[in-house]
Design a protein around this motif. Structure first.
Motif, short mmCIF file in Angstrom:
data_model
loop_
_atom_site.label_atom_id
_atom_site.label_comp_id
_atom_site.label_asym_id
_atom_site.label_seq_id
_atom_site.Cartn_x
_atom_site.Cartn_y
_atom_site.Cartn_z
N ARG A 82 30.08 30.07 36.67
CA ARG A 82 30.16 31.52 36.25
C ARG A 82 28.48 31.96 36.12
O ARG A 82 28.20 33.14 36.39
N ARG A 83 28.02 31.24 35.22
CA ARG A 83 26.64 31.41 34.82
C ARG A 83 25.71 31.59 35.77
O ARG A 83 24.98 32.43 36.10
N THR A 84 25.97 30.89 36.83
CA THR A 84 25.10 30.54 38.09
C THR A 84 25.21 31.90 38.97
O THR A 84 24.45 32.58 39.59
N LEU A 85 26.74 32.22 39.05
CA LEU A 85 27.05 33.34 40.09
C LEU A 85 26.49 34.57 39.55
O LEU A 85 26.08 35.45 40.00
N ALA A 105 34.26 36.52 55.12
CA ALA A 105 34.56 36.57 53.67
C ALA A 105 33.19 36.80 52.81
O ALA A 105 32.20 36.44 53.11
N SER A 106 33.31 37.38 51.94
CA SER A 106 32.16 37.77 50.98
C SER A 106 32.07 36.62 49.95
O SER A 106 33.04 36.35 49.41
N PHE A 107 30.93 36.01 49.89
CA PHE A 107 30.75 34.83 48.95
C PHE A 107 30.86 35.31 47.60
O PHE A 107 31.60 34.61 46.72
N VAL A 108 30.44 36.42 47.24
CA VAL A 108 30.42 37.03 45.58
C VAL A 108 31.90 37.27 45.34
O VAL A 108 32.22 36.67 44.41
N GLU A 109 32.68 37.91 46.23
CA GLU A 109 34.14 38.13 46.12
C GLU A 109 34.95 36.98 45.92
O GLU A 109 35.70 36.71 45.00
N THR A 110 34.69 35.99 46.66
CA THR A 110 35.41 34.78 47.01
C THR A 110 35.10 34.02 45.54
O THR A 110 35.92 33.19 44.98
N LEU A 118 37.77 32.74 42.82
CA LEU A 118 38.01 31.45 42.40
C LEU A 118 37.53 31.11 41.06
O LEU A 118 38.09 30.32 40.28
N LEU A 119 36.58 31.87 40.52
CA LEU A 119 36.12 31.65 39.00
C LEU A 119 36.95 32.45 38.13
O LEU A 119 36.56 32.42 36.78
N ASN A 120 37.94 32.92 38.51
CA ASN A 120 39.06 33.70 37.70
C ASN A 120 38.45 34.74 37.02
O ASN A 120 38.82 35.31 35.79
N GLU A 121 37.29 35.39 37.46
CA GLU A 121 36.53 36.46 37.14
C GLU A 121 37.46 37.88 37.05
O GLU A 121 37.18 38.92 36.49
N ARG A 122 38.21 37.82 38.18
CA ARG A 122 39.23 38.89 38.52
C ARG A 122 40.58 38.53 38.33
O ARG A 122 41.61 38.74 39.20
N GLU A 137 44.48 42.57 48.18
CA GLU A 137 44.54 42.72 49.53
C GLU A 137 43.22 43.43 50.10
O GLU A 137 42.79 43.06 51.16
N LEU A 138 42.52 44.09 49.36
CA LEU A 138 41.34 44.80 49.72
C LEU A 138 40.01 43.94 49.24
O LEU A 138 38.97 44.24 50.09
N ALA A 139 40.11 42.82 48.68
CA ALA A 139 38.81 42.02 48.57
C ALA A 139 38.72 41.42 49.69
O ALA A 139 39.31 41.05 50.32
N ASN A 140 37.31 41.20 50.05
CA ASN A 140 36.95 40.60 51.12
C ASN A 140 36.92 39.00 50.93
O ASN A 140 35.70 38.46 50.72
N ILE A 141 37.97 38.41 50.83
CA ILE A 141 38.16 36.95 50.58
C ILE A 141 38.89 36.37 51.77
O ILE A 141 39.64 37.13 52.60
#
Length: 184
Positions: free
Chosen positions: A120-123, A141-146, A150-154, A163-167
């Motif tokens: 999370r810190r590195t992202l 897919a977007s690296f940042v959104e993925t 994955l890191l439960n930030e969302r 559905e709209l997230a680019n993952i």
């Protein structure tokens, strides 16, 4: 005779003007003095050091993949972060795409090594360092959104926003499955 003298003066004047123009434009601008050259040399040297560090870290990453070692993934991630830190603020504009990919590998390696807090810190550092720029995975897919997912930030991501997230579709399906079984 008068015409000959006029031609000689005219040719001589053009020659003087032409030569003075060559002398004026023949030298590099003052901004490209010794200081400029030293700065360029320092940039080249720091990028050479950065790339050597990055290559060493990616070699550790390759060993981690072949041995599936969490410790090697973490060592590679730490080393990639060190490479970026050693580059310093003077290198912030150098080889941006290369650095973004290396930073992305660091985030992924923290995830693979099981250190979600450092991932999370590195992202977050990735987002700050590259000011809204993103990488795209092989599936588009977007690296940042993925990584956010994955890191439960969302974790509060609604179904429609998911559905709209680019993952990738696999990750989207897995998030849906986890949500379904956590509610039932």
């Amino acid at each position: 005779m008068n015409m000959k003298l006029t031609k000689t003066v005219l040719v001589g004047g053009l020659l003087v003007v032409g030569l003075s123009g060559c002398m004026t434009f023949g030298y590099p601008p003052k901004s490209e003095g010794i200081g400029y050259r030293e700065a360029r040399y320092e940039e080249i040297a720091s990028m050479r050091d950065y790339r050597q560090c990055r290559d060493d870290a990616l070699a550790i990453d390759e060993k981690a993949r072949s041995s599936r070692s969490a410790a090697k993934y973490l060592a590679s991630a730490r080393m990639l972060e060190k490479c970026e830190a050693d580059l310093g603020p003077s290198g912030a504009k150098l080889a941006v795409e290369d650095r973004m990919r290396a930073y992305g590998v660091a985030v992924q390696n923290y995830v693979k090594g099981g250190d979600m807090e450092n991932a999370r810190r590195t992202l977050d550092s990735f987002r700050k360092a590259f000011d809204g720029r993103d990488l795209y995975l092989a599936n588009g897919a977007s690296f940042v959104e993925t990584m956010n997912v994955l890191l439960n930030e969302r974790s509060g991501l609604s179904a429609s926003r998911l559905e709209l997230a680019n993952i990738g579709s696999g990750l989207r399906d897995e998030v849906r499955r986890v949500r379904h079984w956590s509610k039932h």
